[in-house]
Each structure stands twice: as C-alpha cells, then as structure tokens.
Design a protein around this motif. Structure first.
Motif, PDB file in Angstrom:
ATOM      1  N   LEU A   1       0.785  -1.195  -0.117  1.00  0.00           N
ATOM      2  CA  LEU A   1       0.126  -0.091   0.152  1.00  0.00           C
ATOM      3  C   LEU A   1       0.928   1.172   0.018  1.00  0.00           C
ATOM      4  CD1 LEU A   1      -2.897   1.276  -0.186  1.00  0.00           C
ATOM      5  CD2 LEU A   1      -2.738   0.966   2.730  1.00  0.00           C
ATOM      6  N   ARG A   2       2.037   1.274   0.719  1.00  0.00           N
ATOM      7  CA  ARG A   2       2.848   2.272   0.677  1.00  0.00           C
ATOM      8  C   ARG A   2       3.584   2.606  -0.574  1.00  0.00           C
ATOM      9  NH1 ARG A   2       3.312   0.110   6.075  1.00  0.00           N
ATOM     10  NH2 ARG A   2       5.146  -1.028   5.334  1.00  0.00           N
ATOM     11  N   ARG A   3       4.400   1.189  -1.171  1.00  0.00           N
ATOM     12  CA  ARG A   3       4.928   1.373  -2.162  1.00  0.00           C
ATOM     13  C   ARG A   3       4.304   1.472  -3.515  1.00  0.00           C
ATOM     14  NH1 ARG A   3       7.360  -3.126  -1.047  1.00  0.00           N
ATOM     15  NH2 ARG A   3       6.422  -4.494  -2.505  1.00  0.00           N
TER      16      ARG A   3
ATOM     17  N   CYS B   1      -7.570   9.118   5.688  1.00  0.00           N
ATOM     18  CA  CYS B   1      -6.419   9.648   4.857  1.00  0.00           C
ATOM     19  C   CYS B   1      -5.284   9.221   5.586  1.00  0.00           C
ATOM     20  CB  CYS B   1      -6.519  11.120   4.599  1.00  0.00           C
ATOM     21  SG  CYS B   1      -5.132  11.549   3.823  1.00  0.00           S
ATOM     22  N   GLN B   2      -4.337   8.621   4.980  1.00  0.00           N
ATOM     23  CA  GLN B   2      -2.979   8.240   5.612  1.00  0.00           C
ATOM     24  C   GLN B   2      -2.244   9.324   5.927  1.00  0.00           C
ATOM     25  OE1 GLN B   2      -1.367   4.057   3.991  1.00  0.00           O
ATOM     26  NE2 GLN B   2      -2.055   5.258   2.345  1.00  0.00           N
ATOM     27  N   SER B   3      -2.378  10.357   5.295  1.00  0.00           N
ATOM     28  CA  SER B   3      -1.774  11.776   5.483  1.00  0.00           C
ATOM     29  C   SER B   3      -2.214  12.702   6.390  1.00  0.00           C
ATOM     30  CB  SER B   3      -1.540  12.522   4.151  1.00  0.00           C
ATOM     31  OG  SER B   3      -0.794  11.732   3.194  1.00  0.00           O
ATOM     32  N   CYS B   4      -3.475  12.845   6.660  1.00  0.00           N
ATOM     33  CA  CYS B   4      -4.351  14.030   7.532  1.00  0.00           C
ATOM     34  C   CYS B   4      -5.087  13.344   8.292  1.00  0.00           C
ATOM     35  CB  CYS B   4      -4.687  15.270   6.542  1.00  0.00           C
ATOM     36  SG  CYS B   4      -6.338  14.679   6.070  1.00  0.00           S
TER      37      CYS B   4
ATOM     38  N   GLY C   1      -3.877  13.108   0.014  1.00  0.00           N
ATOM     39  CA  GLY C   1      -3.293  11.759   0.468  1.00  0.00           C
ATOM     40  C   GLY C   1      -4.030  10.609   0.027  1.00  0.00           C
ATOM     41  N   VAL C   2      -3.157   9.483   0.204  1.00  0.00           N
ATOM     42  CA  VAL C   2      -4.187   8.273  -0.303  1.00  0.00           C
ATOM     43  C   VAL C   2      -4.800   7.953   0.752  1.00  0.00           C
ATOM     44  CG1 VAL C   2      -3.844   5.682  -0.747  1.00  0.00           C
ATOM     45  CG2 VAL C   2      -2.185   7.698  -1.863  1.00  0.00           C
ATOM     46  N   LEU C   3      -6.030   7.452   0.461  1.00  0.00           N
ATOM     47  CA  LEU C   3      -7.113   7.005   1.596  1.00  0.00           C
ATOM     48  C   LEU C   3      -6.731   5.256   1.632  1.00  0.00           C
ATOM     49  CD1 LEU C   3     -10.199   8.789   0.200  1.00  0.00           C
ATOM     50  CD2 LEU C   3      -9.003   9.250   2.267  1.00  0.00           C
ATOM     51  N   ARG C   4      -7.369   5.024   2.905  1.00  0.00           N
ATOM     52  CA  ARG C   4      -7.272   3.463   3.143  1.00  0.00           C
ATOM     53  C   ARG C   4      -8.337   2.994   4.160  1.00  0.00           C
ATOM     54  NH1 ARG C   4      -2.935   0.392   6.457  1.00  0.00           N
ATOM     55  NH2 ARG C   4      -4.564  -0.837   6.556  1.00  0.00           N
TER      56      ARG C   4
ATOM     57  N   PRO D   1      -5.744   4.674  -6.774  1.00  0.00           N
ATOM     58  CA  PRO D   1      -6.193   4.730  -5.292  1.00  0.00           C
ATOM     59  C   PRO D   1      -7.077   5.785  -5.214  1.00  0.00           C
ATOM     60  CG  PRO D   1      -3.993   5.459  -5.299  1.00  0.00           C
ATOM     61  CD  PRO D   1      -4.369   5.026  -6.570  1.00  0.00           C
ATOM     62  N   PRO D   2      -8.023   5.969  -4.031  1.00  0.00           N
ATOM     63  CA  PRO D   2      -8.877   7.003  -3.843  1.00  0.00           C
ATOM     64  C   PRO D   2      -7.935   7.925  -3.044  1.00  0.00           C
ATOM     65  CG  PRO D   2      -9.375   5.190  -2.417  1.00  0.00           C
ATOM     66  CD  PRO D   2      -8.460   4.712  -3.531  1.00  0.00           C
ATOM     67  N   LEU D   3      -8.192   9.138  -3.413  1.00  0.00           N
ATOM     68  CA  LEU D   3      -7.447  10.343  -2.696  1.00  0.00           C
ATOM     69  C   LEU D   3      -8.232  11.189  -1.669  1.00  0.00           C
ATOM     70  CD1 LEU D   3      -5.264  11.358  -5.762  1.00  0.00           C
ATOM     71  CD2 LEU D   3      -4.762  10.006  -3.989  1.00  0.00           C
ATOM     72  N   CYS D   4      -7.779  11.708  -0.958  1.00  0.00           N
ATOM     73  CA  CYS D   4      -8.232  12.688   0.176  1.00  0.00           C
ATOM     74  C   CYS D   4      -8.644  13.910  -0.302  1.00  0.00           C
ATOM     75  CB  CYS D   4      -7.351  12.908   1.398  1.00  0.00           C
ATOM     76  SG  CYS D   4      -7.959  14.139   2.692  1.00  0.00           S
ATOM     77  N   LYS D   5     -10.016  14.269  -0.219  1.00  0.00           N
ATOM     78  CA  LYS D   5     -10.418  15.609  -0.555  1.00  0.00           C
ATOM     79  C   LYS D   5      -9.843  17.009  -0.198  1.00  0.00           C
ATOM     80  CE  LYS D   5     -15.320  14.077  -0.763  1.00  0.00           C
ATOM     81  NZ  LYS D   5     -16.663  14.327  -0.098  1.00  0.00           N
ATOM     82  N   HIS D   6      -9.135  16.635   0.987  1.00  0.00           N
ATOM     83  CA  HIS D   6      -8.688  17.850   1.725  1.00  0.00           C
ATOM     84  C   HIS D   6      -7.185  18.049   1.602  1.00  0.00           C
ATOM     85  CE1 HIS D   6     -12.379  17.919   4.179  1.00  0.00           C
ATOM     86  NE2 HIS D   6     -11.978  16.793   4.501  1.00  0.00           N
ATOM     87  N   CYS D   7      -6.261  16.891   1.341  1.00  0.00           N
ATOM     88  CA  CYS D   7      -5.007  16.996   1.085  1.00  0.00           C
ATOM     89  C   CYS D   7      -4.353  16.032   0.221  1.00  0.00           C
ATOM     90  CB  CYS D   7      -4.131  16.532   2.501  1.00  0.00           C
ATOM     91  SG  CYS D   7      -4.157  14.751   2.741  1.00  0.00           S
TER      92      CYS D   7
END
Length: 254
Positions: A63-65, A136-139, A163-166, A155-161
C-alpha cells in the motif's frame, strides 16, 4: 444431513451458558455470496493476476510502495462486500446476543455484516478491522464514500490534502488493532462457559486460544464447518455443515 442429537446438545450447552464467545470466519459470509480467501470458491487460491502472492499484493508495505496495485485488490474485496448482505446465520447470531447479554462475537471478517445484522458493537470484536469508513493516511480525515470511490480511478485520494485513503482493515504484515486485542484478552481473562467456532480454520493463535482456554477450564466447545479442520477432533461437538443450515434452529432452542 445435520446430526440433530449434536445440534440439540449444542443448543442445550448454549442455553445453560452465561458467558459465550462466537468466533466467525470467512465461511459464515460465504453463504452471503462472498468468496473465501482460499479453498473451494477461493478468491486467491494461487497468485494474483499480477503474478504476486496475495500476501504481497494486499499488504501494508505494498500500500505504501504501490497504492494503485494494492487498491486493485482492496477494491475486489470492497465490491464483493458491498454487493452482498448478511445472511440468516448473521441474524441468528445477533438474536443469540440479544438473548444472552454476555455473548460476544469475535470475527475475522471485514465485511461489517455482524453490525448490519444487529450484533451490538460493544460486544463485537472485529479483529481484522473493517472496510469502511476510509481514512486519509496523511491528514487522518475520514471519508465514508467507499462505494463511490470504487467507481473512480484508484487509489482514492483525500478531498482535503490529496493523500492516499485506506480502509481501517488489517492488511498482511500489519499489526492487529490494539483496542480489539485488549478487549479480547480482557474477556478471555474472565473466561467463557461456551465457545462456538463458525466457518474458520482458527489457524491464528488469537483465534484458537479462546477455544483452548475454554476447553482447559471445563467449558463447552463446538464447531460448525462444512469440512473438518485441524481443531475439529478436539471440540465437544463438530457439526459438519454450513452455518446457514443450522444457526436459526440452534438459536430457536435457546
């Protein structure tokens, strides 16, 4: 053909038990149309379409790579779970929990069907997490739109930042959720009068340990599975069938 004598023996044991643990695995949700990971109808009996073992493709490091590749397989699970619903056995388990206020469910499944069927969240241990809501893995922002994201590029991405969602699910090579483990061991320390294992090979120590502890302390243990597992011979009762075939009747005797 279900052995009625064994079914009634199991019902009697559950009727007289105060503290009960129901352990559920992929075999329970197979009757909802969900594929199991391995075995008959297995989703991943060999390597994935990308030539990787599923343990590598559906892992935390992947997931990270390579989030897109990992999400390809998370999405397979997500679509399967969203495309089906709880079956009668899930509802029977929830009914048993209503009848027995100290009946707990420990599940390896991430489909959320126990919650949907009415099992009380405070007596439900989802040891492998669940598929929603995403975060979100980032925020850390929470995103409830799993089904919508499965229709979009991955992958799905965060609306705010961005970042990759999980999902809050335990992928291969990841740690089990700390709170779920704590709850499991707190309840195991109190002991169980009866443990019923349904649709799982109980291959993980934290799944099989409650069975062993209950057996050692003189409690009742039973298993419902279409085919015997490594642990079947040590159970007080083994019912060689699908949960859908017996759970409603089993609970009707309690």
């Amino acid at each position: 053909m279900v052995d009625r004598e064994l079914l009634l023996q199991t019902a009697a044991a559950l009727r007289h038990a105060r503290r009960i643990l129901i352990i559920t695995g992929a075999g329970l949700s197979a009757d909802s149309g969900l594929p199991t990971y391995r075995g008959v109808g297995g989703l991943y009996n060999a390597k994935t379409a990308d030539g990787l073992p599923i343990e590598m493709a559906l892992s935390g490091p992947m997931l990270r790579r390579d989030p897109a590749l990992c999400w390809k397989y998370i999405a397979e699970l997500g679509r399967a779970c969203l495309g089906a619903q709880p079956n009668a056995a899930h509802y029977a388990i929830a009914q048993l929990q209503r009848l027995k206020p100290e009946c707990w469910v420990l599940t390896q499944n991430v489909d959320g069907y126990h919650r949907a069927a009415g099992s009380p969240p405070e007596r439900l241990i989802e040891i492998h997490g669940q598929l929603a809501p995403l975060f979100c893995q980032s925020c850390g922002a929470v995103d409830p739109e799993l089904s919508e994201h499965l229709q979009r590029p991955l992958p799905p991405l965060c609306k705010h930042c961005h970042g990759v969602l999980r999902p809050p699910v335990v992928l291969f090579e990841e740690m089990l959720p700390e709170r779920a483990l704590e709850t499991l061991y707190e309840e195991m320390a109190k002991g169980f009068d009866a443990v019923l294992s349904i649709g799982t090979t109980a291959s993980f120590p934290y799944i099989h340990e409650p069975v062993l502890r209950t057996r050692v302390s003189g409690g009742f243990t039973a298993e419902i599975n279409p085919t015997p597992t490594d642990h079947s011979a040590g159970m007080d009762v083994f019912l060689g069938c699908r949960a859908l075939e017996v759970m409603e009747e089993l609970v009707s005797h309690i």
